[in-house]
Structures are given as C-alpha cells and as structure tokens.
Enzyme design. Structure first.
Site, short mmCIF file in Angstrom:
data_model
loop_
_atom_site.label_atom_id
_atom_site.label_comp_id
_atom_site.label_asym_id
_atom_site.label_seq_id
_atom_site.Cartn_x
_atom_site.Cartn_y
_atom_site.Cartn_z
N ARG A 162 -6.37 -7.39 -0.33
CA ARG A 162 -7.69 -6.79 -0.12
C ARG A 162 -8.80 -7.71 -0.60
NH1 ARG A 162 -5.82 -1.70 -3.57
NH2 ARG A 162 -3.90 -2.41 -2.59
N LYS A 215 5.41 -10.36 -9.52
CA LYS A 215 6.43 -9.51 -8.91
C LYS A 215 7.78 -9.86 -9.53
CE LYS A 215 4.47 -9.23 -4.19
NZ LYS A 215 4.22 -7.79 -4.13
N1 BES Z 1 2.06 -8.42 -0.06
C1 BES Z 1 2.19 -7.26 -0.85
C2 BES Z 1 2.66 -6.05 -0.03
C3 BES Z 1 4.03 -6.17 0.58
C4 BES Z 1 5.14 -5.76 -0.13
C5 BES Z 1 4.20 -6.66 1.86
C6 BES Z 1 6.41 -5.87 0.44
C7 BES Z 1 5.46 -6.75 2.43
C8 BES Z 1 6.56 -6.37 1.71
C9 BES Z 1 0.84 -6.91 -1.47
O1 BES Z 1 0.05 -7.98 -1.81
C10 BES Z 1 1.14 -6.19 -2.76
O2 BES Z 1 1.69 -6.78 -3.63
N2 BES Z 1 0.73 -4.93 -2.84
C11 BES Z 1 0.92 -4.16 -4.00
C12 BES Z 1 -0.38 -3.44 -4.30
C13 BES Z 1 -0.37 -2.68 -5.59
C14 BES Z 1 -0.35 -3.65 -6.75
C15 BES Z 1 -1.59 -1.80 -5.63
C16 BES Z 1 2.04 -3.18 -3.76
O3 BES Z 1 2.07 -2.61 -2.68
O4 BES Z 1 2.88 -3.02 -4.63
MN MN Z 2 0.52 -8.76 -3.74
#
Ligand code: BES
Ligand code: MN
Ligand code: ZN
Length: 480
Positions: A334, A260
C-alpha cells in the site's frame, strides 16, 4: 512463445494428435470411430474438461475432448477443453482440433478461447537449469470450416496476443529475485515499450525523491538494490477515454523489519505480479488496437530489513502530501501504491485500476482461485467483473466500508499503515482510497491467484499471470 497456432480446413498430415470435441448429448463425431456407449465404457461421458486418449496403430493419436452440455458452450468451456487437450497430448508436437468450429460460440471468441487454452496450458517456465523445462507442442492447428474460418482466424490472433502477454507476466514473476530486481524489470519495460509502441519513462531513486514519492523510498530504505518507477504510456489516435493502471512491483517481500517467517518468504519473488500484469497487458494494446489512452505505473522495489530499514513508528510522506505512520513494515504494498495512485490521478484519467499481491487476508477470505476487487465506483467495478468473466480470471467484490476508516487513525500521522487483525482487505483498500481523490478507482488484490502449485487446466505450475488478460480485456473495451 514456442508454439504457433494455425488455421486449416482439414486435419493436416503433420498432426501427431487430433482432438475431437464430444458433448454430453447429441451425436458423437464419426471420426472417433466409437459409439457413445463405447466411450462411456471407458469412463468418458463428454463432460467439460474430460479427455480420452485413443491410441492409433497407423495415423495420429485421437483425443476425445469433452465440452459438456452442448447448449452451454462458452469461451470458458472451450478454453478449458483446449487446455485439457494440450495436456492429454503433451508428448506430441503438432496437435490439431476442430474445437473452434463448434456452433454455439461466436467464431471469433471460439478462436480466441481455444488459442488461449492451448497456449496457456503449454506454458513452462524454462527455469535456470542445465536442461531447461520445455514443452513438446510446436503447433496447434485449429480446423475450421469455410464459414467460420475467417472469424476463427481473427480470434486466434487475439488469443495469441493475450497468451503472449500472460507468458511474459508469468516469466517475470517466475524469475528468481536476484535475476529480476527493480532495475531488471525497468530494463524489460524499456524493451517491451520499444517493441510495442509505448512511451516509457524510468525514474530512479533521486528522481523519486524529487517527486516526493516517500512511500517508494521508505519501502526501499532497507535494500541495497535501488528502486525504479516506470511510467508507460499508450496513446492511440483520437482516444475514447483515458485509463490508468498501477501495479505493485515489490521485487522481493521479506517483510522488512516486521520480517516474515521463512515459509512466508517463499514465493515473495512474485510480489511484483501486479507490475508484471500491467507491463504485459500494456505491451499488447497496440497490436489489439486499443482505443483508449492507457498510462501504466510500475512501482518497483525490494522490501528488506537492514540497519537502514524503515522502522516501526516512522512516518512517511507520500506524493499527494498525506502521511502514514508505519506499524508494520510488511504492509508495504500500500505504501508504494500510494505514490503510484497519487501520480496516476494527477494526469486526470477517467478511471484508475491498481493490481497488487496485497494481503494474506484476501487469500483467507476468497481462497487461492479468485482475486478481490474493491472500488469507489460501482460501474467501474462492474466493468472489471464483466472482463473477468470473459477471461475466466475470477474476481469477487468486497466492500469499501467507510466506517472502518477509524481503524487506520493515528495520533502522529494522517493514518497508520495497518488496520487491525480483521477486515484486512477492506482496511488496505481504505488506505489506498486516500490517494485517488474523486477519480473512479478499483483495486484488484491478486495475492491468492498469483501462483499455483500444480498444473491445473490452462494454469501452469508457478506464476499464473493472473490479471494480465483481464486488464487487456478491460482496457480494450474501455470507453469514458
Ligand atoms: N505481499 C504480501 C501479501 C501476500 C502474502 C501476497 C502471501 C501473496 C502471498 C503483503 O505485502 C503482506 O505482507 N501483507 C500483510 C499485511 C499485514 C501486515 C497487514 C499480510 O497480509 O500479512
Ligand atoms: Mn508485505
Ligand atoms: Zn508484499
């Protein structure tokens, strides 16, 4: 919790501030000593959530607390009103109010709502500071007449228990990642279990490997911190049903090799908010005399990049034998839930609910104030929606659109771990649905409401504990 809640027949001498409920119509309580016109002249109309602090030269500070339309009183209104009162009286230690004495809301529900609103608004994360953050409130006194006092008292007991659970979930999620890793939360779970009559089993990396939990191991691969899976069990006498809860416990989500950006990592210490909600909710079941058996799974690990990290193109094999090709290591929630859901359904529960800070897509769709809910069983989703409206933790249903399943197709594994740029809540839910078989299942995506930037009613800055009270409400009213 630092503050206590007590019930009295009249305002005690010790009260520093006294809340007086005022509706938008009807008579203004005489104790305020002001007419409706005088209140209105100061900008106070009695609207729900409004407050007006009236200084007093002699006795306690008076706080007019708006409760809105007198014919539309509800737990939600009372919870918000109590929170507004506690915030308006934030410099005071002993705050009294007759808010729970209003006819129109059942006394038990009123007691619960006012206790929750007051306590949740008084929450502060102590922080890791030389001078910890504190709150002035030490006692909230609910003044109730003879007729309602018994009901109010029992509601208060429930409200204190649900608030304590939310405090625990908030504390766990607010704690910095170096102080709250997978081993730390497992230790905490052992403590909570011992104090609240749960059985607890903690599984380490070798045990997870022996159990075939490839999702947990895959996500953990880049981390120097070992993973933990925690199974908690609450077993009442003659259970009326069996419910399983699965919480995403990503203790810090860097994204892994699909790293990220820096701003996106802020707040990712809270990526274990689902596991925190499950642990906190389960800790209150015995005290609240939950009649269903409840099994909880906390799926805890960091998601880190390193030389040993999970790579894109790698294939993981989950507990139920299915496989996934990794196309984005940031879609890790997931992967850990896949093992948790597989294990949860092996016990043959009547329903499974998972709760997870799963997708940014859910935040895009629904904003920061509500969670998404998706499931394979409408009655189950509807029961969650009912619980959600009782606890005022809003959820909104999204569809489990089967025709989108092909977006997850992979040439080398049973599925890929991401769908594509669109419909992220649906594709993540379709992924999860691969691990529940025919068991009634619902998924709560709490990415949006996991935290707030500023105090807002009964939400206090930082982690919200969202879902904790909802799960308690759902579990304690669960039957087969
Ligand atoms: N933990 C994150 C989702 C999240 C983002 C929770 C901001 C709270 C605040 C999750 O693991 C994630 O990174 N999801 C990705 C999935 C994508 C790569 C398909 C996302 O939502 O960008
Ligand atoms: Mn994530
Ligand atoms: Zn995550």
């Amino acid at each position: 919790m630092t503050a206590t809640v007590s019930i009295a027949r009249s305002v005690p001498k010790s009260a520093n501030a006294v809340g007086v409920p005022v509706a938008t119509s009807g008579t203004v309580p005489r104790s305020l000593g002001l007419s409706r016109a005088a209140l209105a002249a100061h900008g106070f109309e009695g609207k729900a959530g409004q407050t007006l602090v009236l200084p007093s030269a002699t006795g306690a500070t008076l706080v007019a607390v708006g409760v809105g339309d007198p014919s539309a009183l509800s737990m939600q209104v009372l919870r918000n009103a109590a929170a507004a009162l506690v915030r308006a009286a934030s410099r005071h230690a002993v705050v009294a109010t007759s808010l729970a004495d209003l006819d129109g809301v059942d006394a038990v529900k009123a007691g619960q709502a006012v206790a929750e609103g007051g306590l949740l608004a008084a929450y502060r994360y102590a922080g890791i500071k030389k001078e910890p953050n504190t709150t002035s409130l030490t006692e909230l006194v609910l003044v109730a007449g003879e007729k309602r006092s018994k009901g109010v008292t029992s509601g208060v007991d429930r409200g204190v228990a649900t608030s304590a659970a939310a405090y625990l979930a908030r504390d766990l999620a607010n704690t910095p990642p170096a102080h709250m890793n997978a081993r730390n939360i497992a230790d905490k779970a052992v403590e909570v279990a011992a104090a609240s009559g749960l059985t607890v089993e903690v599984f380490n990396k070798d045990q997870l490997a022996a159990m075939g939990c490839g999702g947990m191991l895959g996500v953990n691969r880049g981390s120097t911190e070992p993973p933990r899976m925690v199974r908690l069990t609450y077993t009442p006498r003659n259970p009326v049903g069996h419910l399983a809860l699965v919480g995403k416990g990503v203790m810090f989500d860097s994204g892994g090799l699909s790293l990220k950006p820096s701003d996106g990592q802020i707040g990712m210490k809270m990526d274990m908010s689902g596991a925190a909600a499950v642990l906190a909710a389960m800790g209150s079941l015995k005290a609240l005399k939950c009649k269903a058996k409840v099994t909880g799974y906390l799926m805890c690990t960091d998601n880190m990049p390193s030389g040993s990290a999970l790579k894109l193109g790698d294939v993981l094999t989950f507990r139920n034998g299915k496989t996934a090709e990794i196309h984005n290591t940031d879609a890790e929630g997931r992967l850990v839930l896949a093992d948790g859901l597989s294990l949860a359904v092996e016990d043959g529960p009547d329903a499974v609910v998972d709760i997870a800070t799963l997708t940014g897509a859910c935040m895009v769709a629904l904003g920061m104030k509500m969670a998404g809910v998706v499931g394979n069983d409408q009655p189950l989703v509807d029961r969650l929606r009912t619980a959600s409206s009782t606890t005022d933790e809003p959820i909104w249903q999204m569809p489990l659109e089967k025709s989108y399943r092909k977006l997850l197709d992979s040439n080398v594994a049973d599925m890929r771990n991401i769908g594509g740029p669109y419909g992220g809540v649906i594709t993540s839910s379709l992924f999860l649905s691969e691990f529940v078989g025919d068991v009634p299942w619902a998924h709560l995506d709490i990415a949006g409401p996991m935290s707030v930037d500023a105090d807002d009613g009964w939400l206090s800055r930082g982690a919200t504990g969202f879902g904790t009270r909802l799960l308690i409400e759902f579990a304690t009213s669960f039957t087969k």
